[in-house]
Design an enzyme around this catalytic site. Structure first.
Site, PDB file in Angstrom:
ATOM      1  N   PRO A   1       0.918  -1.229  -0.100  1.00  0.00           N
ATOM      2  CA  PRO A   1      -0.046  -0.114  -0.103  1.00  0.00           C
ATOM      3  C   PRO A   1       1.070   1.341   0.043  1.00  0.00           C
ATOM      4  O   PRO A   1       1.840   1.416   0.840  1.00  0.00           O
ATOM      5  CB  PRO A   1      -0.712  -0.054   1.205  1.00  0.00           C
ATOM      6  CG  PRO A   1      -0.923  -1.430   1.380  1.00  0.00           C
ATOM      7  CD  PRO A   1       0.225  -2.176   1.035  1.00  0.00           C
ATOM      8  N   CYS A   2       0.523   2.288  -0.745  1.00  0.00           N
ATOM      9  CA  CYS A   2       1.296   3.253  -1.117  1.00  0.00           C
ATOM     10  C   CYS A   2       0.754   4.753  -0.753  1.00  0.00           C
ATOM     11  O   CYS A   2       1.036   5.830  -1.134  1.00  0.00           O
ATOM     12  CB  CYS A   2       1.768   3.446  -2.534  1.00  0.00           C
ATOM     13  SG  CYS A   2       0.183   3.431  -3.701  1.00  0.00           S
ATOM     14  N   GLN A   3      -0.683   4.472  -0.011  1.00  0.00           N
ATOM     15  CA  GLN A   3      -1.396   5.975   0.096  1.00  0.00           C
ATOM     16  C   GLN A   3      -0.417   6.960   1.055  1.00  0.00           C
ATOM     17  O   GLN A   3      -0.700   8.115   0.644  1.00  0.00           O
ATOM     18  CB  GLN A   3      -2.699   5.683   0.896  1.00  0.00           C
ATOM     19  CG  GLN A   3      -3.752   4.839  -0.147  1.00  0.00           C
ATOM     20  CD  GLN A   3      -3.562   3.416  -0.094  1.00  0.00           C
ATOM     21  OE1 GLN A   3      -2.495   3.035   0.206  1.00  0.00           O
ATOM     22  NE2 GLN A   3      -4.744   2.819  -0.452  1.00  0.00           N
TER      23      GLN A   3
ATOM     24  N   TYR B   1       2.504   7.546   0.376  1.00  0.00           N
ATOM     25  CA  TYR B   1       3.598   8.146  -0.074  1.00  0.00           C
ATOM     26  C   TYR B   1       2.944   9.054  -1.436  1.00  0.00           C
ATOM     27  O   TYR B   1       3.867   9.509  -2.040  1.00  0.00           O
ATOM     28  CB  TYR B   1       4.477   7.028  -0.509  1.00  0.00           C
ATOM     29  CG  TYR B   1       5.039   6.021   0.251  1.00  0.00           C
ATOM     30  CD1 TYR B   1       4.616   4.808   0.465  1.00  0.00           C
ATOM     31  CD2 TYR B   1       5.845   6.308   1.327  1.00  0.00           C
ATOM     32  CE1 TYR B   1       4.961   3.912   1.372  1.00  0.00           C
ATOM     33  CE2 TYR B   1       6.097   5.725   2.581  1.00  0.00           C
ATOM     34  CZ  TYR B   1       5.763   4.134   2.515  1.00  0.00           C
ATOM     35  OH  TYR B   1       6.019   3.249   3.320  1.00  0.00           O
TER      36      TYR B   1
END
Length: 463
Positions: free
Chosen positions: A92-94, A96
């Protein structure tokens, strides 16, 4: 050679890594990569649609729909006992993502950023030979207050477990695909693996990383330009962009043997530069700002045509039925068209910050609709909604959004990949268009994974 790698797909989504690796099997050999375990959990959602798509597409895999932070260590121990030797995942990248403002950026300390440590927990127990990971390229500069710290912490965490890391930011459109999607990919390998030993033998001691190749009075890394996995499959120009190179130890005062002090020191004191390409071995990293050797990309128009051909061939009714289908995505409400016009146009808005400061927010204009002669723009989870980032097409003097099939093709998924799911009652049901678009905004370009898998298979076969 079969079942060379048994794979655990973490944060599986709708199986993008599985699709890519399965396609790599076409050249690597039947079941060279075989995904035997997956974990997919979407917090805050009662309906676990992505997980249910995986249940439908891969009935023989061991699927888990438990929050990865809540699974016991024995979950990973079972994988090791059953031969899992590779981990893949687009974690999960939310925290960044460029979709987050700097004010709310939390990086590796954010609610979803901390999920990286679940990868480390899995590695400790499974001890895989390789990992292939993916994230947004902003990760390399996160957080804004200490550029590169989060990525440096990740490198240190792998170093502490005796792994090396090669990374590259890849824009899929630079290498022939139909979407301008920039993501950072990690190739992580155990130092005692055949590839790790090959690198040590080829480049002598790990601390000699700075001395691999000297050119014009500067030290460059031949591994990055020609020898590494990414260089072999995604060619780059043979010199740094604007001369940008950097190399240093992740920590000056500590080594990976210093337990928590090592990670803490990197977190508190990292001030180095991290460019779009690099390698880390034994706590020393070397990074270069590189430029791709581009190939002609597929266009959005070609994707639209492929989707049309697929629909006509696989659905009853021919072209008339296709036109009726497309009509569902045509904008017929004038207010909705005007909203898109406003969102995509230039604007200056007077705003007030939380502390009462007044400022002008400016936003440049973009094309009123997407060109069919270019690759598509990056899809986000908001694709399909009335949003500035949504693809907007103009055909036959009508505006429309893209279809779920077109969205899947932009990510190099097979068409209708996400059309069905197997729900909790065991029934096969259709997935809503909204969720299918959300899936694709969260997904990756599977051909990038295919190419990584192909090269990794060659590496394994030639060791």
């Amino acid at each position: 050679m079969t079942n060379k790698f048994k794979v655990f797909s973490m944060f599986d989504g709708v199986g993008g890594f599985i699709v890519g690796l399965n396609h790599a099997n076409e050249s690597a050999g039947k079941d060279f990569y075989k995904t035997t375990y997956t974990n997919q959990f979407e917090p805050g959602r009662k309906s676990q649609d992505a997980f249910e798509v995986g249940e439908y597409k891969y009935s023989t895999a061991n699927h888990c729909n438990t929050d990865i932070m809540k699974v016991p260590d024995s979950y990973f121990d079972d994988m090791k006992d059953n031969g899992v030797n590779m981990i893949v995942g687009g974690f999960p990248c939310q925290d960044y993502s460029v979709a987050r403002s700097k004010k709310f950026e939390k990086g590796i300390e954010g609610k979803k950023g901390v999920l990286f440590w679940e990868i480390i927990r899995a590695v400790k127990h499974i001890q895989p030979k390789y990992l292939i990971l993916e994230n947004v390229d902003r990760l390399l500069k996160s957080p804004s207050s200490q550029r590169g710290r989060d990525f440096a912490i990740m490198l240190a965490a792998f170093d502490q477990l005796d792994y090396s890391v090669e990374w590259r930011v890849i824009n899929a459109a630079d290498y022939g695909r139909a979407q301008r999607r920039r993501r950072v990919y990690f190739y992580v390998y155990r130092n005692d693996s055949g590839w790790g030993k090959h690198i040590s033998d080829t480049y002598s001691k790990p601390e000699d990383l700075n001395d691999i190749l000297e050119l014009d009075g500067h030290t460059y890394d031949k591994y990055i330009f020609t020898d590494g996995l990414f260089a072999r499959k995604f060619p780059i120009k043979g010199e740094p962009y604007k001369g940008r190179t950097h190399s240093e130890k992740l920590s000056i005062d500590y080594t990976r043997n210093d337990d928590s002090d090592y990670i803490l020191d990197v977190s508190d004191n990292f001030t180095g530069k991290i460019w779009n390409t690099g390698v880390m071995r034994y706590g020393q990293y070397f990074t270069i700002d590189t430029e791709p050797i581009k190939t002609d990309s597929e266009t959005l128009g070609e994707v639209v045509q492929k989707a049309k051909d697929y629909y006509i061939h696989n659905y009853d009714g021919g072209e008339a039925a296709y036109e009726e289908y497309i009509d569902n995505y045509v904008l017929k409400d004038e207010a909705r068209i005007k909203k898109f016009e406003y969102l995509r146009g230039p604007k200056k808005l007077e705003r007030t910050s939380a502390d009462g400061h007044q400022y002008t927010y400016s936003e440049g204009g973009m094309s009123p609709f997407d060109s069919l002669d270019l690759p598509g723009r990056t899809m986000l989870t908001s694709e399909g909604s009335v949003n500035r980032s949504t693809h907007l097409l103009k055909q036959n003097d009508k505006f429309r959004i893209i279809t779920p099939i077109e969205a899947e093709l932009l990510q190099d998924f097979p068409p209708d990949w996400t059309k069905y799911k197997k729900n909790a009652d065991g029934d096969i049901v259709e997935v809503s268009d909204r969720m299918r678009m959300f899936f694709m905004g969260n997904a990756l370009v599977t051909t990038v994974i295919k190419r990584i898998g192909e090269e990794l298979a060659l590496i394994e076969k030639n060791l």
